[in-house]
Write a protein that holds these residues in place. Structure first.
Motif, short mmCIF file in Angstrom:
data_model
loop_
_atom_site.label_atom_id
_atom_site.label_comp_id
_atom_site.label_asym_id
_atom_site.label_seq_id
_atom_site.Cartn_x
_atom_site.Cartn_y
_atom_site.Cartn_z
N PRO A 124 0.83 -1.20 0.00
CA PRO A 124 0.00 0.00 0.00
C PRO A 124 0.87 1.25 0.00
O PRO A 124 1.68 1.44 0.89
CB PRO A 124 -0.82 -0.11 1.29
N GLY A 125 0.70 2.08 -1.00
CA GLY A 125 1.44 3.34 -1.06
C GLY A 125 2.90 3.16 -1.40
O GLY A 125 3.61 4.12 -1.61
N GLY A 126 3.37 1.96 -1.44
CA GLY A 126 4.79 1.74 -1.61
C GLY A 126 5.25 1.73 -3.06
O GLY A 126 6.43 1.83 -3.33
N GLY A 127 4.32 1.62 -3.97
CA GLY A 127 4.69 1.60 -5.36
C GLY A 127 5.58 0.42 -5.67
O GLY A 127 5.56 -0.59 -4.97
N ASN A 128 6.39 0.55 -6.70
CA ASN A 128 7.21 -0.58 -7.06
C ASN A 128 8.70 -0.24 -7.10
O ASN A 128 9.44 -0.73 -7.94
CB ASN A 128 6.75 -1.18 -8.40
N ARG A 129 9.13 0.63 -6.21
CA ARG A 129 10.56 0.91 -6.12
C ARG A 129 11.26 -0.28 -5.50
O ARG A 129 10.75 -0.91 -4.58
CB ARG A 129 10.80 2.14 -5.24
N ALA A 130 12.44 -0.58 -5.98
CA ALA A 130 13.20 -1.70 -5.43
C ALA A 130 13.83 -1.30 -4.11
O ALA A 130 14.32 -0.18 -3.97
CB ALA A 130 14.28 -2.12 -6.41
N PRO A 131 13.80 -2.20 -3.11
CA PRO A 131 14.45 -1.88 -1.84
C PRO A 131 15.96 -1.87 -2.01
O PRO A 131 16.49 -2.56 -2.89
CB PRO A 131 14.01 -3.01 -0.91
N PRO A 132 16.69 -1.10 -1.19
CA PRO A 132 18.16 -1.13 -1.26
C PRO A 132 18.64 -2.54 -0.92
O PRO A 132 17.94 -3.29 -0.22
CB PRO A 132 18.59 -0.14 -0.18
N PRO A 133 19.83 -2.94 -1.41
CA PRO A 133 20.34 -4.28 -1.13
C PRO A 133 20.39 -4.53 0.39
O PRO A 133 20.84 -3.68 1.14
CB PRO A 133 21.76 -4.26 -1.70
N GLY A 134 19.91 -5.69 0.79
CA GLY A 134 19.98 -6.06 2.21
C GLY A 134 18.87 -5.47 3.06
O GLY A 134 18.82 -5.74 4.26
N ALA A 135 18.00 -4.68 2.47
CA ALA A 135 16.94 -4.04 3.26
C ALA A 135 15.88 -5.06 3.67
O ALA A 135 15.58 -5.98 2.93
CB ALA A 135 16.29 -2.92 2.45
N ASP A 136 15.36 -4.88 4.88
CA ASP A 136 14.25 -5.71 5.35
C ASP A 136 13.02 -5.33 4.51
O ASP A 136 12.59 -4.18 4.52
CB ASP A 136 14.02 -5.38 6.85
N THR A 168 14.33 15.55 8.00
CA THR A 168 13.73 14.31 7.53
C THR A 168 14.75 13.18 7.70
O THR A 168 15.93 13.43 7.90
CB THR A 168 13.36 14.39 6.03
N ILE A 169 14.28 11.93 7.63
CA ILE A 169 15.20 10.81 7.66
C ILE A 169 14.94 9.90 6.46
O ILE A 169 13.81 9.68 6.06
CB ILE A 169 15.14 9.99 8.97
N GLY A 170 16.04 9.42 5.89
CA GLY A 170 15.95 8.51 4.76
C GLY A 170 15.78 7.07 5.23
O GLY A 170 15.68 6.81 6.43
N PHE A 171 15.77 6.13 4.29
CA PHE A 171 15.51 4.74 4.65
C PHE A 171 16.59 4.17 5.56
O PHE A 171 16.28 3.44 6.51
CB PHE A 171 15.33 3.87 3.41
N ASN A 172 17.87 4.49 5.31
CA ASN A 172 18.93 3.94 6.14
C ASN A 172 18.82 4.41 7.59
O ASN A 172 18.96 3.63 8.53
CB ASN A 172 20.31 4.29 5.58
N GLU A 173 18.55 5.71 7.76
CA GLU A 173 18.35 6.26 9.10
C GLU A 173 17.13 5.61 9.75
O GLU A 173 17.14 5.29 10.94
CB GLU A 173 18.14 7.78 9.07
N PHE A 174 16.10 5.41 8.95
CA PHE A 174 14.87 4.79 9.44
C PHE A 174 15.16 3.37 9.94
O PHE A 174 14.67 2.96 11.00
CB PHE A 174 13.83 4.77 8.32
N SER A 175 16.00 2.63 9.19
CA SER A 175 16.37 1.27 9.61
C SER A 175 17.11 1.30 10.94
O SER A 175 16.86 0.49 11.83
CB SER A 175 17.25 0.61 8.56
N GLY A 176 18.05 2.25 11.07
CA GLY A 176 18.81 2.39 12.32
C GLY A 176 17.88 2.71 13.48
O GLY A 176 17.98 2.14 14.57
N LEU A 177 16.95 3.62 13.22
CA LEU A 177 16.00 4.04 14.25
C LEU A 177 15.12 2.86 14.68
O LEU A 177 14.83 2.68 15.87
CB LEU A 177 15.16 5.17 13.68
N TRP A 178 14.70 2.08 13.69
CA TRP A 178 13.85 0.93 13.98
C TRP A 178 14.57 -0.07 14.89
O TRP A 178 14.00 -0.56 15.87
CB TRP A 178 13.45 0.26 12.66
N LYS A 179 15.85 -0.31 14.59
CA LYS A 179 16.64 -1.23 15.40
C LYS A 179 16.79 -0.66 16.82
O LYS A 179 16.68 -1.37 17.81
CB LYS A 179 18.01 -1.45 14.76
#
Lengths: 197, 197
Positions: free
Chosen positions: B13-25, B79-90
């Motif tokens: 939902p809302g995510g479209g079809n962009r490919a995740p960065p390598p190794g991304a959850d 703002t935070i990008g995906f990598n920062e978001f991953s760090g924050l999530w952990k």
């Protein structure tokens, strides 16, 4: 009269038909009741944020709303009643005049020079680096992904001034000999800062 | 694979079809894109608040979200990008384990005793009155007009610990002789407090 709170005629949205307290501003009473949807007679910070959208100003940040709540919620109940709401409304209106006065270029926001003048008028002569810090801290951040709004908007201007006032008062309470220096231990430092809203 | 980010199949939902960065959850990538509705690759505090609703915890207060942003938004872009978001999530997941560990009675909230134990474990031995102040400041307030939730919920526990840490570090920076006392002037005091997120 256009406000039909007294048992008939026009019912304001969500306001129902409760009579306003004697001397109450009918429009203010209507707004208060619009956000007090459960008719408890008291509104929370989130509800207050909604009420403040009705003013002649840009929307208020929730942090600013909470700071205002902390000043007017004198019994620390977490909510404010209609009388407190009226006081808060007048307080904001007064701040609006202050804002208009210092917004010399009528840009709708306060720049560094205007902030310095305002704080100086209130008796806070901050050093240039400190002014710069305050200016940066309260300057409007990027909203969504749009361009950042330059300067300090109305609600953040109120917050900047109130925070400078509260911090200065906290410092002044400890600086009993008024020499501009304080000696405090860890416990006092933590107490002083954590006691701020 | 159940995640169809690679050009076909199921679109999140809302995510479209962009490919995740390598190794991304993949699930994390999907959540990130769900809240990053304008596909800018970066999310704001308000958007992060929405993303955090997907976790195995109670919703996060916007103030806590902003505090987390201030830690992970290292380039101060707002703002935070995906990598920062991953760090924050952990980071949040790690805090969740800490929370579960100290919530001895599994009540889902931290009481005064549990807070004292947690802070002591982190090396902060606060005096009883100071602990009381922290406990009261971060205890959950009345939500809406319901009964107040007793104790400190997960997100406010994180905030309490981070704030105690930041304040202690700010004090420690000034207390160069480590005797527990500092002597500061008005300008330093204001700088120290206003520099905190």
């Amino acid at each position: 009269m256009s406000y039909g709170g007294y048992g008939g005629g026009f019912a304001p949205p969500g306001g129902g038909n409760r009579a306003p307290p004697p001397g109450a501003d009918p429009q203010l009473w209507s707004w208060f009741n619009t956000v007090d949807t459960d008719r408890s007679g008291a509104i929370t910070a989130t509800e207050l944020e909604r009420a403040l959208i009705n003013g002649d100003w840009t929307p208020f940040d929730l942090d600013t709303v909470k700071l205002l709540m902390s000043i007017f919620d004198t019994d620390r109940s977490g909510t404010i009643g209609f009388n407190e709401f009226s006081g808060l409304w007048k307080y904001i209106k007064d701040w609006q005049n202050v804002f208009k006065h210092f917004d010399r270029d009528h840009s709708g926001s306060i720049d560094g020079q205007e902030l310095r003048d305002a704080l100086a008028q209130f008796g806070y002569n901050l050093s240039p680096p400190l002014l710069d810090l305050v200016q940066k801290k309260y300057a409007n951040q990027t909203v969504g992904h749009g361009a950042p709004v330059p300067g300090i908007s109305f609600d953040r201007f109120v917050r900047a001034c109130v925070v400078v006032k509260q911090l200065s008062e906290a410092f002044g309470k400890i600086d009993t000999d008024r020499d501009g220096w304080i000696q405090i231990n860890y416990d006092q430092f933590m107490h002083t800062v954590l006691s701020l809203p």
